[in-house]
Design a protein around this motif. Sequence first.
Motif, PDB file in Angstrom:
ATOM      1  N   TRP A  30       4.271  -3.255  57.245  1.00  0.00           N
ATOM      2  CA  TRP A  30       3.479  -4.378  57.751  1.00  0.00           C
ATOM      3  C   TRP A  30       1.981  -4.097  57.680  1.00  0.00           C
ATOM      4  O   TRP A  30       1.200  -4.961  57.276  1.00  0.00           O
ATOM      5  N   LEU A  31       1.555  -2.887  58.066  1.00  0.00           N
ATOM      6  CA  LEU A  31       0.126  -2.569  58.037  1.00  0.00           C
ATOM      7  C   LEU A  31      -0.399  -2.377  56.620  1.00  0.00           C
ATOM      8  O   LEU A  31      -1.606  -2.448  56.391  1.00  0.00           O
ATOM      9  N   ALA A  32       0.495  -2.150  55.675  1.00  0.00           N
ATOM     10  CA  ALA A  32       0.061  -1.979  54.287  1.00  0.00           C
ATOM     11  C   ALA A  32      -0.314  -3.306  53.636  1.00  0.00           C
ATOM     12  O   ALA A  32      -0.877  -3.320  52.538  1.00  0.00           O
ATOM     13  N   HIS A  33      -0.017  -4.428  54.299  1.00  0.00           N
ATOM     14  CA  HIS A  33      -0.293  -5.755  53.732  1.00  0.00           C
ATOM     15  C   HIS A  33      -1.130  -6.547  54.744  1.00  0.00           C
ATOM     16  O   HIS A  33      -0.590  -7.232  55.610  1.00  0.00           O
ATOM     17  N   GLN A  34      -2.444  -6.458  54.633  1.00  0.00           N
ATOM     18  CA  GLN A  34      -3.352  -7.037  55.621  1.00  0.00           C
ATOM     19  C   GLN A  34      -3.959  -8.365  55.177  1.00  0.00           C
ATOM     20  O   GLN A  34      -4.807  -8.927  55.878  1.00  0.00           O
ATOM     21  N   THR A  35      -3.550  -8.867  54.025  1.00  0.00           N
ATOM     22  CA  THR A  35      -3.877 -10.219  53.585  1.00  0.00           C
ATOM     23  C   THR A  35      -2.578 -10.906  53.165  1.00  0.00           C
ATOM     24  O   THR A  35      -1.544 -10.240  53.002  1.00  0.00           O
ATOM     25  N   ARG A  36      -2.619 -12.218  52.981  1.00  0.00           N
ATOM     26  CA  ARG A  36      -1.408 -12.927  52.560  1.00  0.00           C
ATOM     27  C   ARG A  36      -1.197 -12.679  51.070  1.00  0.00           C
ATOM     28  O   ARG A  36      -1.542 -13.480  50.205  1.00  0.00           O
ATOM     29  N   ASP A  37      -0.600 -11.557  50.770  1.00  0.00           N
ATOM     30  CA  ASP A  37      -0.346 -11.163  49.387  1.00  0.00           C
ATOM     31  C   ASP A  37       1.075 -11.561  48.998  1.00  0.00           C
ATOM     32  O   ASP A  37       1.752 -12.323  49.702  1.00  0.00           O
ATOM     33  N   ALA A  38       1.540 -11.042  47.862  1.00  0.00           N
ATOM     34  CA  ALA A  38       2.866 -11.415  47.359  1.00  0.00           C
ATOM     35  C   ALA A  38       3.972 -11.043  48.342  1.00  0.00           C
ATOM     36  O   ALA A  38       5.001 -11.727  48.426  1.00  0.00           O
ATOM     37  N   TYR A  39       3.781  -9.971  49.106  1.00  0.00           N
ATOM     38  CA  TYR A  39       4.801  -9.552  50.073  1.00  0.00           C
ATOM     39  C   TYR A  39       5.027 -10.644  51.110  1.00  0.00           C
ATOM     40  O   TYR A  39       6.169 -11.035  51.372  1.00  0.00           O
ATOM     41  N   TRP A  40       3.952 -11.152  51.714  1.00  0.00           N
ATOM     42  CA  TRP A  40       4.097 -12.180  52.746  1.00  0.00           C
ATOM     43  C   TRP A  40       4.517 -13.521  52.155  1.00  0.00           C
ATOM     44  O   TRP A  40       5.281 -14.267  52.785  1.00  0.00           O
ATOM     45  N   ARG A  41       4.032 -13.841  50.973  1.00  0.00           N
ATOM     46  CA  ARG A  41       4.433 -15.109  50.358  1.00  0.00           C
ATOM     47  C   ARG A  41       5.928 -15.124  50.080  1.00  0.00           C
ATOM     48  O   ARG A  41       6.603 -16.148  50.250  1.00  0.00           O
ATOM     49  N   ARG A  42       6.450 -13.979  49.671  1.00  0.00           N
ATOM     50  CA  ARG A  42       7.891 -13.883  49.396  1.00  0.00           C
ATOM     51  C   ARG A  42       8.714 -14.077  50.665  1.00  0.00           C
ATOM     52  O   ARG A  42       9.855 -14.548  50.618  1.00  0.00           O
ATOM     53  N   HIS A  43       8.146 -13.759  51.806  1.00  0.00           N
ATOM     54  CA  HIS A  43       8.866 -13.834  53.073  1.00  0.00           C
ATOM     55  C   HIS A  43       8.593 -15.126  53.838  1.00  0.00           C
ATOM     56  O   HIS A  43       9.006 -15.235  55.001  1.00  0.00           O
ATOM     57  N   SER A  44       7.890 -16.084  53.250  1.00  0.00           N
ATOM     58  CA  SER A  44       7.475 -17.269  53.995  1.00  0.00           C
ATOM     59  C   SER A  44       7.953 -18.538  53.305  1.00  0.00           C
ATOM     60  O   SER A  44       7.577 -18.803  52.159  1.00  0.00           O
ATOM     61  N   VAL A  45       8.747 -19.357  54.007  1.00  0.00           N
ATOM     62  CA  VAL A  45       9.219 -20.610  53.420  1.00  0.00           C
ATOM     63  C   VAL A  45       8.071 -21.603  53.276  1.00  0.00           C
ATOM     64  O   VAL A  45       8.205 -22.605  52.560  1.00  0.00           O
ATOM     65  N   ARG A  46       6.944 -21.336  53.926  1.00  0.00           N
ATOM     66  CA  ARG A  46       5.777 -22.213  53.809  1.00  0.00           C
ATOM     67  C   ARG A  46       5.294 -22.322  52.369  1.00  0.00           C
ATOM     68  O   ARG A  46       4.634 -23.296  51.997  1.00  0.00           O
ATOM     69  N   GLU A  47       5.620 -21.351  51.550  1.00  0.00           N
ATOM     70  CA  GLU A  47       5.182 -21.361  50.153  1.00  0.00           C
ATOM     71  C   GLU A  47       5.874 -22.464  49.354  1.00  0.00           C
ATOM     72  O   GLU A  47       5.333 -22.919  48.352  1.00  0.00           O
ATOM     73  N   ASP A  48       7.068 -22.885  49.777  1.00  0.00           N
ATOM     74  CA  ASP A  48       7.786 -23.918  49.027  1.00  0.00           C
ATOM     75  C   ASP A  48       8.786 -24.608  49.947  1.00  0.00           C
ATOM     76  O   ASP A  48       9.970 -24.274  49.986  1.00  0.00           O
ATOM     77  N   TYR A  49       8.319 -25.600  50.711  1.00  0.00           N
ATOM     78  CA  TYR A  49       9.217 -26.337  51.588  1.00  0.00           C
ATOM     79  C   TYR A  49      10.286 -27.083  50.800  1.00  0.00           C
ATOM     80  O   TYR A  49      11.391 -27.331  51.298  1.00  0.00           O
ATOM     81  N   GLY A  50       9.968 -27.441  49.561  1.00  0.00           N
ATOM     82  CA  GLY A  50      10.920 -28.183  48.747  1.00  0.00           C
ATOM     83  C   GLY A  50      12.179 -27.414  48.429  1.00  0.00           C
ATOM     84  O   GLY A  50      13.190 -28.007  48.033  1.00  0.00           O
ATOM     85  N   GLY A  55      15.062  -8.840  54.831  1.00  0.00           N
ATOM     86  CA  GLY A  55      14.746  -8.552  53.442  1.00  0.00           C
ATOM     87  C   GLY A  55      15.771  -9.143  52.493  1.00  0.00           C
ATOM     88  O   GLY A  55      16.725  -9.828  52.892  1.00  0.00           O
ATOM     89  N   ALA A  56      15.621  -8.838  51.195  1.00  0.00           N
ATOM     90  CA  ALA A  56      16.446  -9.458  50.156  1.00  0.00           C
ATOM     91  C   ALA A  56      17.931  -9.149  50.343  1.00  0.00           C
ATOM     92  O   ALA A  56      18.786 -10.027  50.191  1.00  0.00           O
ATOM     93  N   ALA A  57      18.260  -7.897  50.684  1.00  0.00           N
ATOM     94  CA  ALA A  57      19.675  -7.536  50.844  1.00  0.00           C
ATOM     95  C   ALA A  57      20.292  -8.258  52.028  1.00  0.00           C
ATOM     96  O   ALA A  57      21.442  -8.726  51.965  1.00  0.00           O
ATOM     97  N   GLU A  58      19.535  -8.374  53.124  1.00  0.00           N
ATOM     98  CA  GLU A  58      20.045  -9.066  54.304  1.00  0.00           C
ATOM     99  C   GLU A  58      20.283 -10.546  54.020  1.00  0.00           C
ATOM    100  O   GLU A  58      21.272 -11.133  54.476  1.00  0.00           O
ATOM    101  N   LEU A  59      19.387 -11.151  53.256  1.00  0.00           N
ATOM    102  CA  LEU A  59      19.551 -12.559  52.906  1.00  0.00           C
ATOM    103  C   LEU A  59      20.739 -12.756  51.967  1.00  0.00           C
ATOM    104  O   LEU A  59      21.502 -13.719  52.106  1.00  0.00           O
ATOM    105  N   ALA A  60      20.903 -11.850  51.010  1.00  0.00           N
ATOM    106  CA  ALA A  60      22.045 -11.951  50.097  1.00  0.00           C
ATOM    107  C   ALA A  60      23.359 -11.846  50.860  1.00  0.00           C
ATOM    108  O   ALA A  60      24.319 -12.577  50.586  1.00  0.00           O
ATOM    109  N   ASP A  61      23.396 -10.945  51.845  1.00  0.00           N
ATOM    110  CA  ASP A  61      24.590 -10.848  52.684  1.00  0.00           C
ATOM    111  C   ASP A  61      24.818 -12.155  53.444  1.00  0.00           C
ATOM    112  O   ASP A  61      25.959 -12.607  53.606  1.00  0.00           O
ATOM    113  N   GLY A  62      23.739 -12.760  53.926  1.00  0.00           N
ATOM    114  CA  GLY A  62      23.874 -14.017  54.657  1.00  0.00           C
ATOM    115  C   GLY A  62      24.505 -15.105  53.811  1.00  0.00           C
ATOM    116  O   GLY A  62      25.353 -15.873  54.292  1.00  0.00           O
ATOM    117  N   ILE A  63      24.100 -15.192  52.561  1.00  0.00           N
ATOM    118  CA  ILE A  63      24.699 -16.178  51.661  1.00  0.00           C
ATOM    119  C   ILE A  63      26.177 -15.865  51.429  1.00  0.00           C
ATOM    120  O   ILE A  63      27.028 -16.766  51.400  1.00  0.00           O
TER     121      ILE A  63
END
Length: 671
Positions: free
Chosen positions: A191-211, A73-81
Motif C-alpha cells: 500500500w505504501l509503495a503506491h502513493q498516487t492513483r497508479d495502475a495498481y489502484w486503478r486495477r482495484h477500483s470499479v470506478r475506472e469502468d462502471y459499465g 487480489g486477482a486469485a481471490e476474485l477468481a475463486d469468487g467467480i
Amino acid sequence: MPDGTLLYARVWRPLTPEPVPAILEYLPDRLTDRTAARDGLRHPWYAGHGYASVRVDARGHGDSEGVPDEPYGAAELADGIAVIDWLAAQPWCDGRVGMFGGAGGGYGSLRIAALAPGPLRAVVTVCGTDDRFDNDMHCLGGSVLAVDTHAWAAGTLALTCRPPDPFHVGDAWRDMWLRRLEAVEPPLHTWLAHQTRDAYWRRHSVREDYGAIGAAVLAVGGWHDPHRDTVLRLVEHLPADRVRGIIGPWSHPYPDHGPPGPAAGFLRETLRWWDQHLKGIDTGVLREPLLRAHLGDSHPPETAAHGTLPGRWVGEPAWPSPHVTTVSYGLQGPAVLVRSPQHTGVDAGRFVPLGNDADLPPDQREEDARSACFEFAVGAETWVLGRPRVRLRVTSEVSRGQVVARLCDVAPDGSSTLVTRGALNLSARLGRDRAVPWEPGATQEVAVELNGAGHAFRPGHRIRLAVSSAYWPWIWPQPESRAGFTLDPAGSFLELPVRVREAASDVAVSDVVGLAPATLASSDVPAEEPERSVPLEVTRGVAADGWSPVTLDEPRPERLVVRDVAKGEWRLEADPRYGGTRVYPDGLECTEDVRETYTIDEQDPLSARTRSDWSIRLHRPELAWDTTVRTRSEISCDGGDFHTSNEVICTEGGEVVFHRTWEKRIPRTAG
C-alpha cells in the motif's frame, strides 16, 4: 476450486424441494467464529424467505485450504467467480445468484460484479468502496492516511495469521497454519509503495469502468462512514434500471445495527431487491427514488455513535438531483497565514466508526482554534445534500504541503458540530494520478472536495468553514507542512449543494428502511424494530482458565489524548474495542486485545509515528488446543522515507512455532 483447493462454507437452505436462487457472502475472514454472530442474523433469515444463503471463507483464511492472497487480489476474485459458478450448478439452486457484503465484502461484491460472471444477477454492497485509492483506508485527497493505512494493515496482518480450527478441519490444521504463515507478507509494504492513483489502484477500483458491472446494484451507506461517496457515484453512473442507493445516519456497521439510528429494516429492504432481480417479482423498488437519503437536523456534538439522530428521509429521482443547486459563499477578510500545529486532528474521531462511545468527533471548538475559520449566518433553514467543495487561493513557500477543510454547524451557544471534511495533498492538485511539487512562492487556486453530507442547518446557527495545514493522525504530515500556507479569501469560495425543502418525490420515502408507512418520513415517528433471525448465543467474559492478553486494573479508555507540555508532544491512545473473550456455542474461546498509539510533536511533522499491538488467542479446552498470535506494527518517517517495522509471533501450547520480523524503508514519493 478448479485447482482442487477446498474452501470452507456454510449453507442455509429453505425447506423446499424446489431449486431456489442463491445469495453469497464471500470474505477473507472466519465464518466459524469472528463473523458467526453477524452471519447468524442474516443467512437463516434469507433461507426462511426462500433463498439458499451461503457464507464462504476465502482461500488461506478461516478453515479454507491454501495460502492467503493479497486482500481482494486477482486469485481471490477468481475463486469468487468459481464459487458463484459452483452455486449455480447445484441441484438446489435455480442458477441465479446474488452477492452481498459489508465493508470489504461490499467492495469484493462490486469487484466480482465488474468481472460479470453469468449467474450473478444482483448485488447489495454496504459501506463498500468503488475507489480503493481515494475512498477507502489508504488515502484522502491524495494524502496518505496515517490512521487506517496503519491500523487496517496491522489488523489484516494479525487476522491473516490466525490458525485453522481443528474442530472443523481435523489434524491437518497445523500444517495448514504453517504454510499460511510462511506465505504472509505485511500488506503495508504494497500500500505504501503506491502513493498516487497508479495502475495498481486503478486495477482495484470499479470506478475506472462502471459499465463493466452487469448485475443490479443496491448501494447502502451511512453519513458517518468514510465510504459514503461510493453510493453517490454508483447512482450517478449506473443505469437507472439497475441501481438504487440508500444513505442513512449510520456509521460503518450494517444499517439494522445502526448506529447512530434510526436503525433500518435492512433485511426487508434487501429482500425486495433479491425478489425483484433473482425471482422476477415486481416489488416496486424500481419505481422508488433513485437515491433515498436521511437528512439530519442540527444537533449538539456527540462522540457516542449510538442513539437516534433527528432528521427526515428525502428521495431523489436522479443524481445529480434536480432538487440540488450549488450555492457559493465567498470568503471574507484579509489574507491569513494558515500554520496549524501538527496535532491538529486529535479531535477528528475514529476514521471508521463502529458504534463505540468515543467514535464520533467531539465538539470542534479546539480544532477550529487551530485553523483559519470563515463563518456564514443561517437565515432560513438550509438543507445540504451532496459533496461540498472549497475553492481556495493559496500561496505556499514550500514545495510540499496539504490543505484540510472542515464544514461545521455552530450553534448559538458556540458548540461546533462536524458535518463533513476533505483534504488535498498539494502535489495532487492536478490529479490524483501524479505528484507535482508546488513551485515555492507561487500562488494558485486549488479545489478541495469534501465528503458527502446530508444536513439541515437551522436558522440562527452559523456555517463554519475551518481550514488547516495539518490533520494528525488521519493524514500523514508532509515533511514541510510546518511552514503552512497563505490563504487569500479574495477569490476563495465555499460551494454547498443546497437542496430544496419538501420535494414531491420525498413522499415515496415514507415506507422505506423500517419507517412506518404514511409517516411522510417524519422524524418524530419511531422506526420499526429491524427484522432478523434469532441471535447466536455468544457469551462474553473471561476464558475458562482466566487467561488475558493484558493485566488491567480497570478498562482502558477508548480514546485517550495525552499532552506532554514540556516536550510539546501529543499522543493518542486508541482501543478499538475488539477485545475481550467470546465463547461460542461449539466451545471455542476467542480472546482479542488491540492497542493503537499515534504520537507527534506539535512543531515537528517528521516526529509522527504509529504503533499497533494485536494479541489473539484461540482456545478449545476440550481438545487441549491453545494458540496465540501476537503482532507489532510500527511506522515512522523522515523527509525522504517511511520506515516500517512488523513482527509476528505465533505459539501453540505456549511454544513459539513461528517468529518473523520485517524492516523496510519506502520512499515518500507523494505521501
